[in-house]
Design a protein around this motif. Structure first.
Motif, mmCIF file in Angstrom:
data_model
loop_
_atom_site.group_PDB
_atom_site.id
_atom_site.type_symbol
_atom_site.label_atom_id
_atom_site.label_comp_id
_atom_site.label_asym_id
_atom_site.label_seq_id
_atom_site.Cartn_x
_atom_site.Cartn_y
_atom_site.Cartn_z
ATOM 1 N N GLU A 1 31.936 68.189 -26.780
ATOM 2 C CA GLU A 1 33.199 68.868 -26.500
ATOM 3 C C GLU A 1 34.319 67.883 -26.181
ATOM 4 O OE1 GLU A 1 30.337 69.458 -24.860
ATOM 5 O OE2 GLU A 1 29.731 71.246 -25.981
ATOM 6 N N GLY A 2 33.958 66.695 -25.691
ATOM 7 C CA GLY A 2 34.954 65.691 -25.340
ATOM 8 C C GLY A 2 35.040 64.560 -26.337
ATOM 9 N N THR A 3 34.516 64.776 -27.543
ATOM 10 C CA THR A 3 34.487 63.721 -28.556
ATOM 11 C C THR A 3 35.191 64.157 -29.827
ATOM 12 O OG1 THR A 3 32.370 62.892 -27.703
ATOM 13 C CG2 THR A 3 32.970 62.236 -29.947
ATOM 14 N N VAL B 1 40.841 67.663 -27.732
ATOM 15 C CA VAL B 1 40.002 66.527 -27.328
ATOM 16 C C VAL B 1 40.908 65.370 -26.936
ATOM 17 C CG1 VAL B 1 38.242 64.871 -28.040
ATOM 18 C CG2 VAL B 1 38.123 67.246 -28.836
ATOM 19 N N GLN B 2 40.668 64.783 -25.784
ATOM 20 C CA GLN B 2 41.524 63.718 -25.302
ATOM 21 C C GLN B 2 41.074 62.362 -25.846
ATOM 22 O OE1 GLN B 2 43.294 63.634 -21.443
ATOM 23 N NE2 GLN B 2 42.188 65.469 -20.805
ATOM 24 N N ILE C 1 35.940 59.645 -20.815
ATOM 25 C CA ILE C 1 34.987 60.126 -19.810
ATOM 26 C C ILE C 1 35.587 59.931 -18.421
ATOM 27 C CG2 ILE C 1 32.963 59.678 -21.250
ATOM 28 C CD1 ILE C 1 32.488 57.120 -19.601
ATOM 29 N N ASP C 2 35.136 60.745 -17.481
ATOM 30 C CA ASP C 2 35.688 60.723 -16.124
ATOM 31 C C ASP C 2 34.958 59.722 -15.240
ATOM 32 O OD1 ASP C 2 37.632 62.662 -16.651
ATOM 33 O OD2 ASP C 2 36.182 64.273 -16.332
ATOM 34 N N ARG D 1 39.368 56.811 -15.219
ATOM 35 C CA ARG D 1 38.862 57.362 -16.478
ATOM 36 C C ARG D 1 38.745 56.245 -17.511
ATOM 37 N NH1 ARG D 1 42.271 62.213 -18.393
ATOM 38 N NH2 ARG D 1 40.299 63.093 -19.045
ATOM 39 N N GLY E 1 36.686 59.289 -27.407
ATOM 40 C CA GLY E 1 36.674 60.234 -26.313
ATOM 41 C C GLY E 1 37.027 59.573 -25.000
ATOM 42 N N THR F 1 30.193 63.828 -24.271
ATOM 43 C CA THR F 1 29.750 65.147 -24.722
ATOM 44 C C THR F 1 30.408 65.485 -26.052
ATOM 45 O OG1 THR F 1 31.574 66.317 -23.623
ATOM 46 C CG2 THR F 1 29.566 65.911 -22.326
#
Length: 347
Positions: A233-235, A39-40, A159-160, A187, A157, A231
């Motif tokens: 998955e990105g958190t 996760v970034q 986001i794009d 981003r 997180g 999301t």
């Protein structure tokens, strides 16, 4: 050639390994996993940390991977600006990019070992760069230095999307905060924190994100937009841990750097910065001085500075997450913002 074991291959461990003189030290880096974080998240790098990255030789690459902050706004929970500040010399960079660049700067002579460390090596110098739950600190400094659980949950997180126009900064509500800052070009990095009984381990990210959406929904358009895009998955969802004062960063043949030495709440955005400064300071001293003198000087240079920031960060967390005192806090910040604006006009 002296043996040196770095326990932990995160920011502090990699920066140290990259800066140590390979003709003087046989370095081994122990890290539990070979893969980068799934996760970034993003980091704020202040000028002192950028100078440390320049010493490692990767500052320009980090700047290319990140984005400048420019200005920051402190807002109330509804998004109204309480106070504005300039942050022209601060850059945000994704943690994964910083780790990748640090990893590439480590000399090929450094040995990598990818497995959990149950106890510190018994020979050579041991550097605890293994985070708030440091096995080095607990093994050598004792169980009294075990990490302490705070009451706060933190979600983070990337986001794009770019930071929504006029929506960046930190939102301080009653017992909760939300942040929106640049992560890299195009981003946005976001983070939220509040008191929670979730965890401390095995936190279900979907549940934590749902709770966060419910807490912040309808309060500020910028926050609503970010949480609509975020999301599971990105958190990343974690309880916040801190490290108590260890008394010294050096004991016998062991020394602490980064979060293993001074793990703090994230409210000042200084954790990664201080880890980089620790690593470069220690490496330069080890490269140029006898071991006992180098360790003593490192302790003298870094102990009080980083511990002061740890205490200040905890104080900032209490202020940002104030509950009953929130109206008074907002009133004082609004007054300070008006005075700063008036002074700028007069100047």
């Amino acid at each position: 050639m002296d043996a040196l074991s770095v326990i932990g291959g995160g920011i502090a461990g990699l920066a140290l390994a990259a800066r140590l003189d390979p003709s003087r030290f046989q370095v081994t880096v122990h890290e539990r996993r070979e893969e980068p974080p799934s996760v970034q998240t993003s980091l704020a790098l202040w000028p002192e940390a950028q100078r440390a990255l320049a010493e490692v030789g990767i500052l320009q690459a980090v700047r290319a991977a990140g984005a400048g902050f420019g200005g920051l706004a402190l807002r109330d929970g509804s998004g109204n600006v309480l106070l504005k500040a300039r942050a022209a010399n601060v850059i945000g960079v994704p943690r994964a990019d910083l780790l990748r660049l640090l990893d590439a700067a480590v000399p090929a002579s450094v040995t990598r070992v990818y497995e959990p460390v149950a106890s510190p090596p018994r020979s050579g110098l041991v550097v605890g760069a293994d985070g708030v739950h440091s096995i080095v600190r607990r093994s050598i400094w004792g169980e009294r230095t075990r990490a302490r659980l705070s009451p706060y949950l933190a979600l983070r997180g990337i986001i794009d999307e770019t930071v929504p126009p006029g929506r960046g900064g930190e939102y301080w509500g009653r017992g909760q905060l939300f942040g929106i800052t640049p992560a890299s070009r195009g981003r946005t990095y976001w983070y939220a924190s509040y008191r929670s009984g979730l965890g401390p381990g095995g936190i279900y990210v979907e549940e934590a994100l749902a709770v966060t959406r419910a807490r912040f929904s309808g309060r500020a358009p910028g926050v609503d937009r970010v949480l609509a895009v975020a999301t599971p998955e990105g958190t990343l969802a974690q309880r916040v841990w801190t490290v108590p004062y260890p008394g010294s960063y050096q004991r016998g043949g062991a020394v602490l750097v980064g979060d293993a030495a001074h793990g703090m709440t994230p409210n000042l955005g200084r954790g990664a910065c201080e880890a980089l400064i620790d690593a470069v300071t220690l490496a330069d001293l080890l490269n140029s001085r006898a071991l006992p003198e180098a360790l003593q000087d490192y302790n003298r240079r870094r102990l009080w500075r980083s511990q002061a920031l740890r205490v200040a960060s905890s104080a900032m967390a209490r202020l940002a997450l104030a509950e009953s005192a929130q109206p008074l806090r907002d009133g004082l910040l609004r007054l300070a913002g008006r005075r700063r604006g008036a002074a700028a006009v007069e100047g």
